[in-house]
Design an enzyme around this catalytic site. Structure first.
Site, mmCIF file in Angstrom:
data_model
loop_
_atom_site.group_PDB
_atom_site.id
_atom_site.type_symbol
_atom_site.label_atom_id
_atom_site.label_comp_id
_atom_site.label_asym_id
_atom_site.label_seq_id
_atom_site.Cartn_x
_atom_site.Cartn_y
_atom_site.Cartn_z
ATOM 1 N N THR A 196 25.331 -17.749 18.059
ATOM 2 C CA THR A 196 25.585 -19.190 17.931
ATOM 3 C C THR A 196 24.294 -20.001 17.919
ATOM 4 O O THR A 196 24.251 -21.088 17.338
ATOM 5 C CB THR A 196 26.513 -19.713 19.044
ATOM 6 N N LEU A 242 26.147 -24.807 16.786
ATOM 7 C CA LEU A 242 27.603 -24.933 16.683
ATOM 8 C C LEU A 242 28.246 -23.635 17.189
ATOM 9 O O LEU A 242 28.659 -22.780 16.409
ATOM 10 C CB LEU A 242 28.010 -25.246 15.246
ATOM 11 N N HIS A 243 28.339 -23.518 18.515
ATOM 12 C CA HIS A 243 28.842 -22.290 19.133
ATOM 13 C C HIS A 243 30.262 -21.945 18.643
ATOM 14 O O HIS A 243 30.498 -20.908 18.038
ATOM 15 C CB HIS A 243 28.883 -22.443 20.657
ATOM 16 N N ASP A 244 31.203 -22.832 18.952
ATOM 17 C CA ASP A 244 32.616 -22.498 18.759
ATOM 18 C C ASP A 244 33.059 -22.368 17.304
ATOM 19 O O ASP A 244 33.942 -21.551 17.001
ATOM 20 C CB ASP A 244 33.498 -23.515 19.496
ATOM 21 N N CYS A 246 31.767 -20.758 15.127
ATOM 22 C CA CYS A 246 31.568 -19.361 14.714
ATOM 23 C C CYS A 246 32.879 -18.588 14.771
ATOM 24 O O CYS A 246 33.116 -17.687 13.960
ATOM 25 C CB CYS A 246 30.515 -18.680 15.602
#
Length: 313
Positions: A196, A242-244, A246
């Protein structure tokens, strides 16, 4: 190609919001059966409200949003207002949602949905602490084998921790829940900080969101501009990770990601490394593989797809 049925379990969070928007913008690939809110980035009264705000901005008020667990299984709640702001969605101007919460508890929705669908047809997509998922597995063990796959954002190995030196926030908040999920025996795909932190909203990428000149595009640009201040200051990075998203991007374009099928254990005892995802990347133990741990991503391909999809809302 049939759209994949998913439940998004989430604690919005600016990056959660983008992940939800990407899913709602991709009906050919993803059918969102419902959104279940959990306490995490901010407390539950805000996460369930934020999930509804995001659905309304996307014009998808028909997606049911359920409130779930307001605290981890065994520990006091740790939140992350220092990253996400006091609302969890700081950046844009927010108005209270008009769509109501769905009746019932998120955990019961997860249980009922898995029982009412054929085995292997519903994917769980947790974007926050794993409290709702673990509680559902504990309350209704019969549903575990019915889960098609669990694709989650959480953990870290080479990037180490972001809330402690050893632990990533989502796993740290409820390590006991994470342990239940990782020992469930279901196929798991993990989006750790290792991947991420490679999808950064640089200024040109943020400008591309704003240039969509839509309610959604401006909303995402304003959120990521706020969200980036923390990571730029902490890591010296070129923008907000943008972690989530992914998780949702993987469901649409798995070819953008690479990783390894390895053993991942959750540390639940040590004060020093509580919540660490002990990932056997190099295969130095004989512990059986239980998760696909993603390590790399085509970031340009990711942002091209994300921007194209957001334009559809």
């Amino acid at each position: 190609m049939t759209a994949r049925k998913i439940i998004i379990d989430t604690d919005p969070g600016q990056d959660d919001a983008v992940a939800i928007l990407l899913a709602l913008a991709s009906p050919k690939e993803i059918e969102v059966l419902g959104i279940t809110a959990v306490a995490g980035n901010v407390p539950l009264p805000l996460t369930q409200k934020n999930a509804r705000i995001v659905c309304e901005i996307a014009g998808k008020q028909d997606v049911p949003v359920f409130a779930g667990c307001d605290a981890p299984l065994k520990r006091p709640l740790v939140t992350a207002e220092h990253v996400h702001g006091k609302t969890g969605l700081d950046g844009p101007e927010l108005t209270d949602p008009t769509m109501p919460l769905a009746d019932g508890h998120a955990v019961d929705f997860i249980i009922d949905t898995l029982r009412n669908h054929p085995a292997g047809t519903v994917t769980l997509c947790p974007l926050g602490p794993l409290t709702n998922i673990a509680t559902a597995f504990q309350k209704a063990p019969d549903i575990v084998e019915k889960v098609q796959e669990i694709v989650l954002m959480g953990g870290a190995y080479f990037e180490v921790g972001n809330i402690t030196p050893a632990a990533e926030f989502n796993i740290y908040v409820d390590p006991e829940a994470a342990e239940i999920v990782f020992k469930s025996g279901r196929p798991i795909v993990v989006m750790p900080l290792d991947v991420t932190h490679k999808v950064l909203v640089t200024k040109p990428r943020c400008d591309a969101f704003r240039a969509l000149d839509t309610k959604v595009g401006v909303f995402v640009a304003e959120m990521t501009e706020f969200f980036e201040r923390f990571d730029v200051a902490k890591y010296g990075s070129a923008g907000a990770p943008l972690h989530d998203p992914c998780v949702t991007a993987y469901l649409i374009r798995p070819d953008l990601f690479t990783g390894r099928h390895i053993n991942v254990e959750i540390e639940t005892q040590s004060e020093l490394t509580l919540g660490m995802t002990v990932a056997d990347w190099w295969g130095v133990t004989d512990r059986p593989a239980n998760a696909t741990f993603i390590g790399d991503v085509d970031a340009d391909g990711f942002f091209d797809m994300l921007t194209e999809r957001l334009a559809l809302l």
